[in-house]
Motif scaffolding. Structure first.
Motif, mmCIF file in Angstrom:
data_model
loop_
_atom_site.group_PDB
_atom_site.id
_atom_site.type_symbol
_atom_site.label_atom_id
_atom_site.label_comp_id
_atom_site.label_asym_id
_atom_site.label_seq_id
_atom_site.Cartn_x
_atom_site.Cartn_y
_atom_site.Cartn_z
ATOM 1 N N ARG A 121 2.691 0.700 -4.449
ATOM 2 C CA ARG A 121 3.022 -0.337 -5.425
ATOM 3 C C ARG A 121 4.274 -1.084 -4.991
ATOM 4 N NH1 ARG A 121 -0.119 0.574 -9.487
ATOM 5 N NH2 ARG A 121 0.895 -0.643 -11.078
ATOM 6 N N CYS A 122 4.384 -2.341 -5.394
ATOM 7 C CA CYS A 122 5.568 -3.153 -5.129
ATOM 8 C C CYS A 122 6.737 -2.589 -5.952
ATOM 9 C CB CYS A 122 5.311 -4.603 -5.521
ATOM 10 S SG CYS A 122 6.797 -5.641 -5.457
ATOM 11 N N CYS A 139 7.680 -5.637 -8.808
ATOM 12 C CA CYS A 139 6.778 -6.009 -9.900
ATOM 13 C C CYS A 139 5.734 -4.932 -10.229
ATOM 14 C CB CYS A 139 6.080 -7.329 -9.578
ATOM 15 S SG CYS A 139 4.892 -7.228 -8.215
ATOM 16 N N THR A 193 3.042 -4.172 -8.791
ATOM 17 C CA THR A 193 1.669 -4.542 -8.462
ATOM 18 C C THR A 193 1.190 -3.643 -7.335
ATOM 19 O OG1 THR A 193 2.114 -6.842 -9.042
ATOM 20 C CG2 THR A 193 0.165 -6.412 -7.701
ATOM 21 N N CYS A 204 5.108 -8.163 -0.779
ATOM 22 C CA CYS A 204 4.283 -8.383 -1.976
ATOM 23 C C CYS A 204 3.881 -9.853 -2.066
ATOM 24 C CB CYS A 204 5.066 -7.970 -3.225
ATOM 25 S SG CYS A 204 4.125 -8.160 -4.753
ATOM 26 N N GLU A 205 2.580 -10.111 -2.198
ATOM 27 C CA GLU A 205 2.065 -11.474 -2.299
ATOM 28 C C GLU A 205 2.316 -12.084 -3.676
ATOM 29 O OE1 GLU A 205 -2.081 -11.170 -1.438
ATOM 30 O OE2 GLU A 205 -1.742 -10.397 0.578
ATOM 31 N N TYR A 206 2.506 -11.237 -4.692
ATOM 32 C CA TYR A 206 2.606 -11.730 -6.068
ATOM 33 C C TYR A 206 4.021 -12.153 -6.449
ATOM 34 C CZ TYR A 206 -2.027 -9.760 -6.286
ATOM 35 O OH TYR A 206 -3.332 -9.483 -6.023
ATOM 36 N N CYS A 207 5.029 -11.303 -6.177
ATOM 37 C CA CYS A 207 6.377 -11.640 -6.616
ATOM 38 C C CYS A 207 7.285 -12.087 -5.464
ATOM 39 C CB CYS A 207 7.023 -10.447 -7.324
ATOM 40 S SG CYS A 207 7.437 -9.056 -6.241
#
Length: 121
Positions: free
Chosen positions: A92-93, A96, A98, A111-114
């Motif tokens: 997990r990140c 965030c 994720t 992390c691609e999301y945050c």
């Protein structure tokens, strides 16, 4: 007249079955101690206290020998924190939370999301 040889108590004498527990005698087989670095009559006393192997920071015992590990850049607490937070170990990140699901091992765990970037490499 010959001089008496130097005799002494060995560190493991305290755990020997023949140890006298007397300040004036070492053991029943060798009252004044042994002359060498080893005793051929040593027998481990099953009721004796176990030998305490104290490990200083940065060293470990392997087969009864203290081995100093190479200099580590991170402290033990930093290593434990890394196990608790890095995506390589948690999946997990750390920012965030994720899930970072990768099918193949990677060098960078970004992390691609945050946008969190792995700066440990």
């Amino acid at each position: 007249m010959s001089e008496p040889s130097v005799r002494r108590k060995l560190p493991k004498c305290d755990r020997c079955l023949f140890y006298a527990h007397n300040p004036h005698l070492v053991c029943t087989n060798h009252p004044s101690g042994v002359s060498g670095d080893a005793c051929s009559d040593f027998q481990c006393d099953p009721t004796a206290d176990p030998e305490e192997l104290w490990e200083p920071e940065g060293a470990s015992y392997y087969n009864g020998e203290l081995i100093v590990t190479p200099h580590q850049w991170w402290s033990r607490l930093e290593k434990l924190a890394l196990l608790d937070s890095h995506p390589m170990f948690t999946g997990r990140c750390p920012q965030c939370e994720t899930g970072i699901g990768l099918k193949t091992p990677t060098v960078h765990w970004d992390c691609e999301y945050c946008g969190w970037k792995d700066e440990s490499v």
